[in-house]
Design an enzyme around this catalytic site. Structure first.
Site, PDB file in Angstrom:
ATOM      1  N   SER A   1     -10.299  15.529 -18.271  1.00 47.88           N
ATOM      2  CA  SER A   1     -11.398  16.090 -17.525  1.00 47.88           C
ATOM      3  C   SER A   1     -11.200  16.099 -16.013  1.00 47.88           C
ATOM      4  O   SER A   1     -11.891  16.839 -15.315  1.00 47.88           O
ATOM      5  CB  SER A   1     -12.678  15.287 -17.825  1.00 47.88           C
ATOM      6  OG  SER A   1     -12.551  13.958 -17.381  1.00 47.88           O
TER       7      SER A   1
ATOM      8  N   SER B   1      -8.098  11.465 -19.476  1.00 49.23           N
ATOM      9  CA  SER B   1      -8.528  12.375 -18.404  1.00 49.23           C
ATOM     10  C   SER B   1      -7.753  12.273 -17.103  1.00 49.23           C
ATOM     11  O   SER B   1      -7.905  13.144 -16.245  1.00 49.23           O
ATOM     12  CB  SER B   1     -10.000  12.150 -18.089  1.00 49.23           C
ATOM     13  OG  SER B   1     -10.772  12.870 -18.994  1.00 49.23           O
TER      14      SER B   1
ATOM     15  N   LYS C   1     -13.076  12.314  -7.662  1.00 49.09           N
ATOM     16  CA  LYS C   1     -13.613  13.063  -8.800  1.00 49.09           C
ATOM     17  C   LYS C   1     -15.135  13.026  -8.662  1.00 49.09           C
ATOM     18  O   LYS C   1     -15.692  11.996  -8.252  1.00 49.09           O
ATOM     19  CB  LYS C   1     -13.143  12.368 -10.087  1.00 49.09           C
ATOM     20  CG  LYS C   1     -13.504  13.071 -11.380  1.00 49.09           C
ATOM     21  CD  LYS C   1     -12.908  12.334 -12.584  1.00 49.09           C
ATOM     22  CE  LYS C   1     -13.259  12.962 -13.911  1.00 49.09           C
ATOM     23  NZ  LYS C   1     -12.659  12.273 -15.072  1.00 49.09           N
TER      24      LYS C   1
HETATM   25  N1  GLN Z   1     -10.425  14.572 -23.429  1.00 45.62           N
HETATM   26  C1  GLN Z   1     -11.066  13.369 -23.817  1.00 45.62           C
HETATM   27  C2  GLN Z   1     -12.494  13.641 -24.222  1.00 45.62           C
HETATM   28  O1  GLN Z   1     -12.883  14.748 -24.192  1.00 45.62           O
HETATM   29  C3  GLN Z   1     -10.980  12.337 -22.736  1.00 45.62           C
HETATM   30  C4  GLN Z   1     -11.939  12.529 -21.635  1.00 45.62           C
HETATM   31  C5  GLN Z   1     -11.825  11.464 -20.571  1.00 45.62           C
HETATM   32  O2  GLN Z   1     -10.858  10.697 -20.524  1.00 45.62           O
HETATM   33  N2  GLN Z   1     -12.832  11.388 -19.742  1.00 45.62           N
HETATM   34  O3  GLN Z   1     -13.208  12.776 -24.559  1.00 45.62           O
END
Ligand code: GLN
Length: 477
Positions: free
Chosen positions: A141, A165, A66
């Protein structure tokens, strides 16, 4: 996963992965950067194998990171303009451990900028598309990392999971996505989002592959004082193979899409058919998790992102007169709208007039939630719940409605607040053919047993048996 040997060269493995990466890139936008120089590293691995050297447990295995893992190869952007052109002087501990076992990084995958989001649409470089439907989101994400595995470009990718994410994009694309116990893998060299929740984890097609990656990457790191002493590598006695599963019933069933509820119901039946006990569990504090998360997370984000000032990393806005204007212009032009929203909310909830009402209250709710999980695990071995309330949604459907987007995280954030391990297990799909994963969670440090059980659950599921069918047909290796 296939490793290189005298009969199967690392060059052939890496070449195939790079070809696929380039082939899918125009439609799916999986990568922020493809590492064509990976071939040279593969040649070196092949030379070492030919010389009789043991190059490690991931000899010649191509993988992708990532784009929020710092490495010496390629710019680390976290999909944010403000980091554009940033060449990291350090390499993340997890990446170092993978490469020490012979793995070869073929690219950096797309994400929501700074990992803020649930669809990969907040990326400065544009969204990644869902592996099954180009009109739908990849999830986020870590959308790029999930799609890279789902399309078969590489056998595994790294991800980070702060509030879902890894698990949510894994569910949206029909692959395994594992978030370990908080602290299992060092966070050193990973762009910080919410330091008290951030976890490094993996995507793969197979739970056994993730078990191997955990054995390699877990352990204490002097550069991350929250990393745990290695519990993962120790021999674990797998006790009774029959498990007691707690199915959480406190979610407003209206909020969960009927096709997700159908997959959950079927999974419960399958577990019972396979001799496991499934009990219904009430967890009333779960309903506070999302609100607590969206206070704690922006608070830590506001603090972590304050370092991006246009002086130290990446992008700097030109034509500013004076330091204050340089900060303002750089941050104004360099952050995405969602990053700015979180910085604003974070500074608000931490401000002296509102700290008690928001941040402190959220911290207390977090403690209540942790206790509730502890109690739940007195009654069962693992918890089972959906990963998200809906399958992959359409691109553009929620991106202009932050609250609708946040609501997608209602089922994934509780585990992060409590530091628990969780895995999205690909078990079913909707009538329209969209993958649906279910989430298994265990007590802290139950990672290995959880992975073993997730593998078993997948094998016995509709998704697992279709794959077995493909196996027999010889279409898959
Ligand atoms: N969707 C969640 C957020 O927007 C989690 C994001 C993540 O785990 N990096 O914070």
């Amino acid at each position: 996963m296939k490793t290189a040997s005298k009969d199967l060269t690392a060059v052939s493995l890496v070449k195939e992965a790079l070809e696929k990466a380039h082939h899918y890139q125009p439609d799916y936008h999986v990568f922020n950067w493809i590492n064509d120089a990976a071939i040279q590293r593969a040649e070196e691995i092949d030379r070492r194998i030919a010389a009789g050297e043991d190059v490690g447990r991931l000899a010649g295995v191509p993988y992708a990171v990532k784009d929020n893992f710092l490495t010496n190869e390629g710019d680390t952007t976290a999909s944010a303009r403000i980091l554009e052109g940033f060449e990291s002087p350090v390499t993340a501990t997890a990446v170092k451990k993978l490469e020490a076992e012979g793995a070869i990084m073929i690219g950096r995958t797309n994400l929501d900028a700074f990992a803020h989001g649930s669809s990969t649409e907040n990326s400065y470089f544009g969204p990644t598309k869902n592996s099954r439907d180009l009109e739908r989101v990849a999830g986020g994400s870590s959308g790029g990392s999930a799609v890279a595995v789902a399309l078969g470009i590489v056998p595994f990718t790294t991800g980070t999971d702060t509030g879902g994410s890894i698990r949510q994009p894994a569910s949206f694309n029909g692959v395994f996505g594992f978030k370990p116990t908080y602290g299992a893998i060092s966070r050193y060299g990973v762009v910080a989002m919410t330091s008290s929740l951030d976890c490094v984890g993996f995507f793969a097609q197979d739970a056994a592959d993730i078990d191997l990656l955990m054995r390699i990457c877990a352990g204490q790191d002097p550069y991350d004082l929250t990393s745990l002493p290695d519990y993962y590598g120790k021999e674990q006695v797998f006790d009774d193979p029959v498990k007691k599963i707690g199915a959480v019933k406190d979610f407003d069933s209206e909020a969960i899409a009927p096709e997700i509820r159908a997959v959950l119901k079927q999974a419960i039946e399958e577990l019972r058919e396979n001799g496991h006990e499934v009990i219904e569990l009430e967890m009333p504090a779960l309903k506070y998790a999302l609100a607590a998360y969206y206070i704690i997370t922006p608070a830590e984000i506001a603090s972590n992102l304050s370092r991006h000032d246009g002086i130290r990393y990446g992008f700097r806005s030109e034509n500013s007169t004076g330091l204050t204007e340089l900060y303002r212009n750089t941050r104004g032009e360099g952050f995405m709208p969602e990053n700015k929203r979180r910085i604003m909310v974070g500074n608000f909830v931490l401000s002296s007039g509102f700290y008690d009402a928001y941040y402190l209250k959220a911290a207390k709710a977090r403690t209540v939630l942790i206790r509730e999980f502890e109690k739940a695990f007195e009654k069962c071995d693992f918890l089972l719940m959906p990963v998200s309330p809906n399958p992959a949604f359409k691109l553009g459907e929620k991106v202009n409605d932050p609250v609708a987007m946040y609501l997608e995280d209602v089922l994934s954030v509780p585990l992060n607040l409590a530091g628990l391990p969780g895995i999205s297990v690909p078990v079913g799909e909707t009538d329209a053919g969209l993958p649906v994963g279910l989430q298994l969670a265990g007590p802290r440090r139950s990672d290995r047993e959880l992975l073993r059980f997730a593998g078993e659950m997948h094998k016995n599921s509709a998704a697992g048996s279709t794959e077995r069918h493909v196996d027999i047909m010889g279409g898959k290796d």
